[in-house]
Design a protein around this motif. Sequence first.
Motif, PDB file in Angstrom:
ATOM      1  N   LEU A  29      34.952  34.463  53.008  1.00 58.46           N
ATOM      2  CA  LEU A  29      33.589  34.947  53.173  1.00 58.46           C
ATOM      3  C   LEU A  29      32.570  33.817  53.147  1.00 58.46           C
ATOM      4  CD1 LEU A  29      33.764  38.126  50.906  1.00 58.46           C
ATOM      5  CD2 LEU A  29      34.181  37.944  53.366  1.00 58.46           C
ATOM      6  N   ASN A  30      32.978  32.643  52.698  1.00 59.98           N
ATOM      7  CA  ASN A  30      32.062  31.503  52.674  1.00 59.98           C
ATOM      8  C   ASN A  30      31.757  30.957  54.067  1.00 59.98           C
ATOM      9  OD1 ASN A  30      31.791  31.469  49.869  1.00 59.98           O
ATOM     10  ND2 ASN A  30      33.633  30.217  49.616  1.00 59.98           N
ATOM     11  N   LYS A  31      32.453  31.476  55.082  1.00 58.87           N
ATOM     12  CA  LYS A  31      32.167  31.030  56.445  1.00 58.87           C
ATOM     13  C   LYS A  31      30.784  31.472  56.918  1.00 58.87           C
ATOM     14  CE  LYS A  31      36.781  30.569  58.461  1.00 58.87           C
ATOM     15  NZ  LYS A  31      37.698  31.047  59.526  1.00 58.87           N
ATOM     16  N   VAL A  32      30.244  32.480  56.284  1.00 54.93           N
ATOM     17  CA  VAL A  32      28.927  32.974  56.682  1.00 54.93           C
ATOM     18  C   VAL A  32      27.851  31.991  56.219  1.00 54.93           C
ATOM     19  CG1 VAL A  32      27.273  34.854  56.514  1.00 54.93           C
ATOM     20  CG2 VAL A  32      29.724  35.344  56.527  1.00 54.93           C
ATOM     21  N   ILE A  33      27.018  31.536  57.153  1.00 54.64           N
ATOM     22  CA  ILE A  33      25.890  30.660  56.836  1.00 54.64           C
ATOM     23  C   ILE A  33      24.652  31.548  56.745  1.00 54.64           C
ATOM     24  CG2 ILE A  33      24.524  28.682  57.591  1.00 54.64           C
ATOM     25  CD1 ILE A  33      26.994  27.771  59.192  1.00 54.64           C
ATOM     26  N   TRP A  34      24.122  31.676  55.555  1.00 57.82           N
ATOM     27  CA  TRP A  34      23.085  32.670  55.309  1.00 57.82           C
ATOM     28  C   TRP A  34      21.686  32.202  55.660  1.00 57.82           C
ATOM     29  CZ3 TRP A  34      24.185  37.597  54.490  1.00 57.82           C
ATOM     30  CH2 TRP A  34      25.471  37.923  54.014  1.00 57.82           C
ATOM     31  N   GLY A  35      21.469  30.900  55.790  1.00 63.05           N
ATOM     32  CA  GLY A  35      20.107  30.385  55.956  1.00 63.05           C
ATOM     33  C   GLY A  35      19.334  31.019  57.093  1.00 63.05           C
ATOM     34  N   ASP A  36      19.913  31.007  58.310  1.00 62.43           N
ATOM     35  CA  ASP A  36      19.217  31.563  59.469  1.00 62.43           C
ATOM     36  C   ASP A  36      19.027  33.071  59.328  1.00 62.43           C
ATOM     37  OD1 ASP A  36      19.091  29.057  60.591  1.00 62.43           O
ATOM     38  OD2 ASP A  36      20.862  29.329  61.841  1.00 62.43           O
ATOM     39  N   ILE A  37      20.067  33.743  58.837  1.00 60.06           N
ATOM     40  CA  ILE A  37      19.969  35.196  58.646  1.00 60.06           C
ATOM     41  C   ILE A  37      18.820  35.532  57.708  1.00 60.06           C
ATOM     42  CG2 ILE A  37      21.126  37.225  57.679  1.00 60.06           C
ATOM     43  CD1 ILE A  37      23.774  36.072  58.649  1.00 60.06           C
ATOM     44  N   GLU A  38      18.755  34.835  56.578  1.00 57.86           N
ATOM     45  CA  GLU A  38      17.727  35.141  55.588  1.00 57.86           C
ATOM     46  C   GLU A  38      16.331  34.798  56.084  1.00 57.86           C
ATOM     47  OE1 GLU A  38      19.140  33.049  52.179  1.00 57.86           O
ATOM     48  OE2 GLU A  38      20.472  34.690  51.546  1.00 57.86           O
ATOM     49  N   SER A  39      16.201  33.727  56.883  1.00 57.23           N
ATOM     50  CA  SER A  39      14.883  33.372  57.429  1.00 57.23           C
ATOM     51  C   SER A  39      14.382  34.444  58.387  1.00 57.23           C
ATOM     52  CB  SER A  39      14.964  32.020  58.153  1.00 57.23           C
ATOM     53  OG  SER A  39      15.301  30.981  57.258  1.00 57.23           O
ATOM     54  N   ILE A  40      15.276  34.924  59.253  1.00 59.83           N
ATOM     55  CA  ILE A  40      14.897  35.974  60.198  1.00 59.83           C
ATOM     56  C   ILE A  40      14.569  37.265  59.460  1.00 59.83           C
ATOM     57  CG2 ILE A  40      15.777  37.456  62.053  1.00 59.83           C
ATOM     58  CD1 ILE A  40      17.414  34.993  62.977  1.00 59.83           C
ATOM     59  N   VAL A  41      15.392  37.618  58.484  1.00 55.70           N
ATOM     60  CA  VAL A  41      15.165  38.845  57.720  1.00 55.70           C
ATOM     61  C   VAL A  41      13.843  38.756  56.959  1.00 55.70           C
ATOM     62  CG1 VAL A  41      15.986  40.188  55.746  1.00 55.70           C
ATOM     63  CG2 VAL A  41      17.582  39.502  57.549  1.00 55.70           C
ATOM     64  N   PHE A  42      13.543  37.606  56.384  1.00 54.55           N
ATOM     65  CA  PHE A  42      12.290  37.434  55.658  1.00 54.55           C
ATOM     66  C   PHE A  42      11.096  37.723  56.570  1.00 54.55           C
ATOM     67  CE2 PHE A  42       8.644  34.915  54.329  1.00 54.55           C
ATOM     68  CZ  PHE A  42       8.554  35.202  52.971  1.00 54.55           C
ATOM     69  N   SER A  43      11.146  37.207  57.808  1.00 58.20           N
ATOM     70  CA  SER A  43      10.048  37.427  58.748  1.00 58.20           C
ATOM     71  C   SER A  43       9.958  38.884  59.171  1.00 58.20           C
ATOM     72  CB  SER A  43      10.227  36.530  59.982  1.00 58.20           C
ATOM     73  OG  SER A  43      10.039  35.171  59.658  1.00 58.20           O
ATOM     74  N   LEU A  44      11.099  39.502  59.437  1.00 53.43           N
ATOM     75  CA  LEU A  44      11.087  40.899  59.852  1.00 53.43           C
ATOM     76  C   LEU A  44      10.569  41.802  58.734  1.00 53.43           C
ATOM     77  CD1 LEU A  44      14.425  41.158  61.873  1.00 53.43           C
ATOM     78  CD2 LEU A  44      12.092  41.200  62.768  1.00 53.43           C
ATOM     79  N   VAL A  45      10.983  41.540  57.513  1.00 52.43           N
ATOM     80  CA  VAL A  45      10.489  42.340  56.387  1.00 52.43           C
ATOM     81  C   VAL A  45       8.973  42.178  56.263  1.00 52.43           C
ATOM     82  CG1 VAL A  45      10.482  42.524  53.867  1.00 52.43           C
ATOM     83  CG2 VAL A  45      12.648  42.391  55.102  1.00 52.43           C
ATOM     84  N   SER A  46       8.480  40.970  56.465  1.00 59.91           N
ATOM     85  CA  SER A  46       7.041  40.734  56.417  1.00 59.91           C
ATOM     86  C   SER A  46       6.318  41.543  57.490  1.00 59.91           C
ATOM     87  CB  SER A  46       6.755  39.243  56.596  1.00 59.91           C
ATOM     88  OG  SER A  46       5.366  38.986  56.602  1.00 59.91           O
TER      89      SER A  46
END
Length: 251
Positions: A30-47
């Motif tokens: 499961l460590n293959k998932v790189i969360w940085g881009d996902i979390e940045s996009i999600v942060f903007s969408l939630v905003s």
Amino acid sequence: MIDPKNLYILVYRSEHVHVEFIDGRVEGDLNKVIWGDIESIVFSLVSIFNSVGKAEAVSYYAAAGNDSVQIGKRIAVAIQSDTKCDIKLLTENFLNGIKNGDNVNLELFSPHSSHLNEIAKNEVRSFLLHHGSKQIKQDLEIEVCGSRMKLAGRFGQIERNDTNLDEPPEIQIAAVNGLIKHNRTAHLKLASSKIMAAYFNQNDFLRLHSLLQSEEPQQFVLQQKYDAGGKKDWYLNSFEECSGEFLNFST
């Protein structure tokens, strides 16, 4: 009154992660998932969604066959039922704005200006100022209202004339308090004893160095400018000897 309902947006890694289901447990890399881009996009969408309703994001896992899972984030948005198409439009406008292609001209973001367009446009600008032209480290997919969009390659970049305009030049009386040659930064001591850092032209280094030794106040023309990534810094345009009597900067 229209009852609110939840709408779900999924942001996940395109490539499924191989796992094994053993005694009710999920085991795999499961460590293959790189969360940085996902979390940045999600942060903007939630905003964005919080501007028209209420949104929150949680981790998302879904079985994708007998030996793999789909991994990402799920955003739950509480909205009025008649605004579902607006949520889809906001999501698509934002994603189209951050996708790579021609540089994003935010003034041409939409032919029809509206409150919703402005919300998405402002979030696109904020996102690209931090992440513009960066490599997307893993292919991503976003699902909303039955539509699916993909992100791969690099994020887009704001055109230079769409960033904030440079500030007008201003004059400061200061003494050279320090120099850093490798990154061309001059530290200028103002009459208030405040220290300003400004980038200088390499051709001015010898003159600035002599002023550093003498600690004589000078008249500096400084300007706040934006670089291609949207970062604002002070730049030294020119400098000359002061005329008249000025404060002693040597203390």
